[in-house]
Design a protein around this motif. Structure first.
Motif, PDB file in Angstrom:
ATOM      1  N   TYR A   1       1.410 -24.143   3.313  1.00  0.00           N
ATOM      2  CA  TYR A   1       1.147 -25.461   3.404  1.00  0.00           C
ATOM      3  C   TYR A   1       0.103 -25.839   4.461  1.00  0.00           C
ATOM      4  CZ  TYR A   1       2.454 -30.061   3.873  1.00  0.00           C
ATOM      5  OH  TYR A   1       2.495 -31.842   4.035  1.00  0.00           O
ATOM      6  N   ARG A   2       0.302 -25.216   5.685  1.00  0.00           N
ATOM      7  CA  ARG A   2      -0.536 -25.518   6.818  1.00  0.00           C
ATOM      8  C   ARG A   2      -2.095 -25.425   6.186  1.00  0.00           C
ATOM      9  NH1 ARG A   2       3.030 -22.651  10.288  1.00  0.00           N
ATOM     10  NH2 ARG A   2       4.228 -24.182  11.262  1.00  0.00           N
TER      11      ARG A   2
ATOM     12  N   GLU B   1      -3.461 -28.065   3.979  1.00  0.00           N
ATOM     13  CA  GLU B   1      -3.616 -29.273   5.029  1.00  0.00           C
ATOM     14  C   GLU B   1      -4.860 -29.018   5.655  1.00  0.00           C
ATOM     15  OE1 GLU B   1      -0.936 -32.430   6.149  1.00  0.00           O
ATOM     16  OE2 GLU B   1      -1.691 -31.842   4.037  1.00  0.00           O
TER      17      GLU B   1
ATOM     18  N   ASN C   1      -0.003 -33.826   0.018  1.00  0.00           N
ATOM     19  CA  ASN C   1       0.661 -34.359   0.932  1.00  0.00           C
ATOM     20  C   ASN C   1       1.980 -35.039   0.533  1.00  0.00           C
ATOM     21  OD1 ASN C   1      -0.035 -35.381   3.578  1.00  0.00           O
ATOM     22  ND2 ASN C   1      -0.303 -37.427   2.937  1.00  0.00           N
TER      23      ASN C   1
END
Lengths: 207, 550
Positions: free
Chosen positions: A135-136, A139, A188
């Motif tokens: 997820y990081r 992003e 998001n």
């Protein structure tokens, strides 16, 4: 101890102001922000946006992204043909950057975001730690996804010398931008806290 | 229990989110719009055409455009080799709105920079790259397979005018783009040149622009418009020159005899023979000809191909060949008569120019030969040494058998008349010999004697003058003479080497010398070949009658 854990799981932080409160509330007691019950995440947002991005991915790659008028002759280049042209001209670095940023990363993003969304639907697909790492990464990469659109935008703004040489954005630029926006929104819409919520994942990690 | 104040606690409304989120509309709409676009693009996709070219030079798949009047109407999609490996197949997509223009007779050609007599064109392709020019035709049926032209057509398709075919079989030819003139105006062009190996003829596709194409009838005559034309006739010397264009590039001119009807308008297939010059078109054309041999005992010098064959001063035919030596014979054979092949046109005799005329002429001439028709070689032009074959009819003699040689009838030769001619030449030479040259020389000698007597008397005059000057009484006179001499001296100085007058005189003399030097080769030439002043060294053959062209 067990009771405490039960209690802890009944608590949640406000996503806006961070106020800790019971999960039973529908709005934050301090700021009034709507609280989401995270046990059953609504992944429809994610999936629909991801699908939208995937649809936009097709024209983004098939349509020309840039129209180059040079000495009266007009050329249309898609992303892939641009990479090929740059590679043939020996600009391996730029070709590589554009290949990675415009072709590889969007594809990878589709895979990663779908994997994350799946792991929220089904337990055990990804460990919470790995899911969070991915997820990081998503992003982080998201903010660099528009390289191609930026390049076309800059060139179109800078190089306007009429018949001598001018560059105009093609329809693919718009589709590409739309795809990036859609995938970013999809990523998001995932709530990373969910990774840790399911079935006492927190404790499992700690153990 | 959590120690969080819970005064304002409102129980969460927990609803199960099984229903579809409205956000699914976003991908649905996107997909729908995308599909509609794809469908429209597919429906609106133009037809694909295949064009065969000899070479794909300058063409590039995906880049080369197809244009009509500089408007893009399509784009090359693919270039492959044809099955026979001798040409390339260019696949192109034409925009849908131009679908109807793809008629069967539409033409495609590659526009590239061209410099020719017709002008310079396609310079912009140096920068933008070559493109395929597409010219719609006028046919009603459409097609998707075309053969590209090698070169751009000189005339835009559909321009009003007339396409016709010209033919030449002479020593001249025309190039693509050469102009067709009518009374000095440029009214058309030669568009294409084709060579017919079997017939040895050159065919030209020509185009006459409107409204001049209305001048063309089946009676129209075309001729080669040379830049300069000079002609020497009994009326004098005539020099014609065309416009600067024709001087530089030549071309074809045509005229239509007055009175020929426009109803005879030719079709594209009509072929026109191009005559070598303006006068040739006026020369009558005869279709039929009879061939005869004339046996010449003496020289055939001065006779050549196209020399005249005359009867009572009227040309009735021409000489075809003079250099035939029968097989097995040779010139060193004393009894050899040189055969001269002549042809006689029944049309020139006033007989019909067809097989009927041929039959009648054959019969009549055979009869005449028996009764005493003879051929003689006579001078046509004493100055130039040209000879002609003259037919004479001397009836009343012994009937003559008709001889044949090489399957052709022989017209007997009047040996006596040739002898008469030779003797008259000899008489002329004798007269020349008898000219009083020696008497003239004697007169010149007498003249020099007279001159020496004059000189002697002049000397006496000088001596008496000297004695006059030596007398004392004439001192004043002498002084005056001195003064006169001094002024003479001044005058002489002005004529000295550096003076302007002398220099000018020297220059004049130099110029005269130069002129004489230049004149010398001409004088030599004149001595060697006196007629070269009037006729070119290699005189072109005289106009020859030939078959009327179809």
């Amino acid at each position: 101890m067990k009771e405490q854990e039960e209690n802890a799981r009944e608590l949640t932080g406000c996503p806006l102001c961070g106020q800790v409160q019971t999960r039973a509330r529908s709005r934050c007691q301090s700021c009034g922000q709507r609280l989401h019950p995270q046990r059953t995440p609504n992944l429809q947002y994610c999936w629909s946006l991801l699908l939208t991005g995937l649809i936009f991915y097709v024209p983004a790659n098939l349509l020309p992204i840039m129209r180059t008028t040079q000495l009266g002759g007009t050329d249309y280049n898609t992303i892939a043909s641009g990479v090929v042209v740059l590679w043939e001209h020996g600009s391996y670095l730029i070709a590589g950057i554009i290949f990675v940023a415009s072709l590889l990363i969007p594809l990878a993003k589709f895979v990663v975001v779908s994997a994350l969304a799946l792991s929220q639907q089904r337990e055990g697909l990804l460990s919470p730690r790995n899911a969070t790492r991915l997820y990081r990464l998503t992003e982080f990469v998201g903010r660099w996804s528009m390289v191609d659109v930026f390049v076309v935008g800059f060139l179109a703004a800078l190089i306007q010398m009429g018949n001598l040489m001018s560059i105009h954005p093609g329809p693919a630029a718009l589709a590409f931008a739309a795809m990036v926006v859609a995938t970013m929104l999809a990523a998001n819409s995932l709530d990373p806290r969910v990774f840790w919520e399911r079935g006492g994942a927190l404790n499992a990690e700690r153990a | 229990m959590p120690n969080v104040p819970d005064d304002t606690a409102v129980p969460a409304r927990l609803s199960r989110l099984r229903s579809l989120s409205p956000l699914w509309l976003v991908p649905a709409i996107t997909l729908l719009v995308g599909l509609v676009m794809v469908y429209q693009n597919y429906i609106g996709q133009g037809p694909q055409v295949t064009i065969r070219f000899n070479t794909a030079a300058g063409l590039e798949a995906g880049r080369t455009l197809i244009k009509t009047l500089e408007v893009e109407v399509g784009r090359v999609e693919d270039i492959t080799l044809a099955e026979d490996m001798n040409s390339v197949l260019v696949t192109a997509r034409i925009h849908n709105e131009f679908r109807d223009l793809l008629t069967e007779d539409a033409r495609f050609w590659v526009v590239q920079p061209t410099v020719s007599l017709a002008g310079i064109s396609g310079l912009n392709t140096l920068i933008t790259g070559q493109y395929i020019r597409f010219a719609p035709g006028t046919a009603t049926r459409t097609s998707d397979r075309f053969t590209g032209l090698e070169q751009a057509p000189l005339t835009p398709p559909g321009s009003p005018g007339l396409h016709l075919t010209l033919v030449t079989d002479g020593d001249f030819s025309f190039g693509r783009g050469e102009q067709i003139h009518y009374q000095g105006l440029t009214v058309g062009k030669i568009e294409d040149v084709r060579y017919d190996l079997a017939g040895g003829r050159i065919y030209y596709d020509a185009f006459i622009e409107a409204p001049f194409h209305e001048l063309i009838t089946t009676e129209t005559r075309f001729w080669k418009a040379s830049g300069v034309q000079a002609e020497l006739t009994s009326d004098g010397f005539r020099l014609e020159s065309g416009s600067l264009d024709t001087l530089l590039v030549g071309g074809v001119s045509f005229t239509t005899p007055p009175g020929s009807l426009r109803d005879d308008a030719p079709s594209v297939q009509t072929e026109y023979y191009v005559f070598p010059n303006r006068n040739a078109i006026d020369a009558p054309q005869y279709q039929e000809a009879l061939r005869y041999w004339v046996m010449v005992r003496d020289s055939v010098g001065g006779l050549g191909r196209d020399s005249r064959v005359v009867y009572r001063g009227v040309q009735v035919g021409r000489v075809l060949s003079t250099d035939y030596i029968p097989p097995g014979r040779n010139l060193l054979d004393r009894t050899l008569d040189l055969p001269v092949l002549i042809e006689i046109n029944p049309g020139r005799l006033g007989l019909p120019d067809n097989t009927e005329g041929v039959e009648r002429a054959t019969q009549d001439i055979d009869t005449w030969i028996r009764e005493g028709l003879v051929a003689t070689i006579k001078a046509q032009n004493f100055l130039l040494g040209q000879q002609q074959v003259e037919l004479e009819y001397h009836p009343g003699g012994q009937p003559v058998e008709v001889a044949t040689f090489n399957e052709l009838t022989v017209i007997p030769t009047d040996v006596d008349s040739i002898g008469r001619f030779t003797s008259s030449i000899e008489a002329l030479l004798t007269k020349l010999n008898e000219l009083p040259i020696e008497q003239t020389l004697d007169g010149v000698t007498q003249l020099s004697h007279d001159a020496s007597a004059t000189l002697t008397s002049m000397q006496a005059l000088l001596e008496s003058t000297q004695s006059l000057l030596s007398s004392d009484r004439n001192t004043a006179l002498l002084q005056q003479l001195d003064a006169t001499l001094a002024s003479l001296q001044t005058l002489a100085n002005s004529f000295s080497a550096e003076s302007r007058t002398t220099q000018e005189a020297q220059r004049t003399l130099q110029a005269i010398t130069d002129f004489m030097n230049e004149f010398r080769p001409l004088a030599t030439e004149l001595r060697n070949q006196p007629n070269s002043l009037i006729f070119p060294r290699n005189a072109p053959p005289e106009l020859q009658p030939m078959r009327k062209q179809p």
